[in-house]
Scaffold this active site. Sequence first.
Site, mmCIF file in Angstrom:
data_model
loop_
_atom_site.group_PDB
_atom_site.id
_atom_site.type_symbol
_atom_site.label_atom_id
_atom_site.label_comp_id
_atom_site.label_asym_id
_atom_site.label_seq_id
_atom_site.Cartn_x
_atom_site.Cartn_y
_atom_site.Cartn_z
ATOM 1 N N ASP A 190 -12.207 -12.474 6.045
ATOM 2 C CA ASP A 190 -11.801 -11.654 4.908
ATOM 3 C C ASP A 190 -12.876 -10.581 4.717
ATOM 4 O O ASP A 190 -13.911 -10.585 5.406
ATOM 5 C CB ASP A 190 -11.624 -12.532 3.661
ATOM 6 C CG ASP A 190 -10.617 -11.948 2.669
ATOM 7 O OD1 ASP A 190 -10.321 -10.739 2.752
ATOM 8 O OD2 ASP A 190 -10.126 -12.701 1.811
ATOM 9 N N ARG A 205 0.804 -1.230 0.000
ATOM 10 C CA ARG A 205 0.000 0.000 0.000
ATOM 11 C C ARG A 205 0.832 1.272 0.000
ATOM 12 O O ARG A 205 0.422 2.280 -0.554
ATOM 13 C CB ARG A 205 -0.944 -0.003 1.199
ATOM 14 C CG ARG A 205 -1.812 -1.240 1.334
ATOM 15 C CD ARG A 205 -2.599 -1.556 0.089
ATOM 16 N NE ARG A 205 -3.489 -2.697 0.301
ATOM 17 C CZ ARG A 205 -4.107 -3.336 -0.676
ATOM 18 N NH1 ARG A 205 -3.921 -2.988 -1.931
ATOM 19 N NH2 ARG A 205 -4.907 -4.353 -0.400
ATOM 20 N N ARG A 217 1.841 -13.913 -5.357
ATOM 21 C CA ARG A 217 1.755 -13.586 -3.935
ATOM 22 C C ARG A 217 2.190 -14.783 -3.093
ATOM 23 O O ARG A 217 2.550 -14.615 -1.928
ATOM 24 C CB ARG A 217 0.331 -13.183 -3.559
ATOM 25 C CG ARG A 217 -0.152 -11.897 -4.216
ATOM 26 C CD ARG A 217 -1.656 -11.733 -4.050
ATOM 27 N NE ARG A 217 -2.026 -11.520 -2.653
ATOM 28 C CZ ARG A 217 -3.294 -11.562 -2.217
ATOM 29 N NH1 ARG A 217 -4.282 -11.860 -3.057
ATOM 30 N NH2 ARG A 217 -3.549 -11.343 -0.939
ATOM 31 N N HIS A 235 -12.958 -11.733 -4.803
ATOM 32 C CA HIS A 235 -13.385 -10.340 -4.778
ATOM 33 C C HIS A 235 -14.633 -10.133 -5.641
ATOM 34 O O HIS A 235 -15.456 -9.261 -5.340
ATOM 35 C CB HIS A 235 -12.263 -9.424 -5.289
ATOM 36 C CG HIS A 235 -11.070 -9.371 -4.394
ATOM 37 N ND1 HIS A 235 -10.061 -10.290 -4.455
ATOM 38 C CD2 HIS A 235 -10.729 -8.496 -3.405
ATOM 39 C CE1 HIS A 235 -9.135 -9.995 -3.550
ATOM 40 N NE2 HIS A 235 -9.524 -8.926 -2.900
#
Length: 347
Positions: A260, A74, A147, A190
């Site tokens: 999550d 971020r 990732r 997502h």
Amino acid sequence: MNTTLRGPVMLDIEGLKLNADDKRRLAHPLTGAVILFARNFQSRQQLLDLVGEIRAIKARLLIAVDHEGGRVQRFKTDGFTHLPAMAQLGKLWRHKSSNSSPQLQAMQCATAMGYVLAAELRACDIDFSFTPVLDLDWGRSEVIGNRAFDSDPRTVTLLAKQVCHGLALAGMKSCGKHFPGHGWAEADSHVDIPIDERPLKTLLANDAAPYGWFGLGLDAVMPAHVVYPQVDSQPAGFSSKWIQDILRGQLGFRGAVFSDDLAMAGARVAGNVVQAAQAALTAGCDMVLICNQPQQADELLDGLRLEPTATSARRIDALMPSAPGLSWQALMQEERYLQAREWVRAL
């Protein structure tokens, strides 16, 4: 409502400074933590000022961020070290070399990565990062991809343990995700509801194995918004079978469990945001996340009727650093940090 216990909701804020709605939500007794995103960062000084504003509302709010490295980092400017994707450590582990031990070098760099990641966040008074990813890279999931450290659960465990060691050296706790594993399911939780049709025996022998092998070395876990129909009809984050029976019972995990993001499509099988939060907390999560949806955050704070529990509050409290991080100025002169940063930059 018991206002002496940390609330079970983690939410986000809208911009570089707190607005009136942010302040109202943070002050709500159900709010126990806040997660920051790239939109909340312009510079280190602005970030420190923002954290100060948050602390002024509730000094003991857990302030967190997703800061893994690679495409999930971020804060990337004004001194923050570029952190490569964790797959880079896996590549180093497998590198063929006759003059050195690539595995030992990879473990050394993993510790350095964890230390740099945590030390830079702690220098800005950030408490916690949702790190590391324990998913296996089966070559199927684009949302996981690089990732993940590797496709071998043993390699993932050893490298992730070293990252966690680096986090701990800087005073930060760890969070393994996405239990029991998001690497096989191709859909992105997502925007869709991923399904993993494999049997429990296969999952435990592969994707979930790092969670058992970690032993006491993992402080928190985030379950996946993935349905494993041979185990339960609900996604892992809403399943007491996964959280209570398998993660806590069979694998012996004793730390905090975060849902999550409840705004993700993978959470919709549990109903609206209030129903999803109640389902996650009832299943065994200690804290639920709602991100990027201010209206849903308000609905959750207004509609959630489950009281904070002492056990869950204690587990989240344990993630707070026990001492302040170094100032940025002091960090820039610390030999351990400077050496670790050079190792990370060389990856």
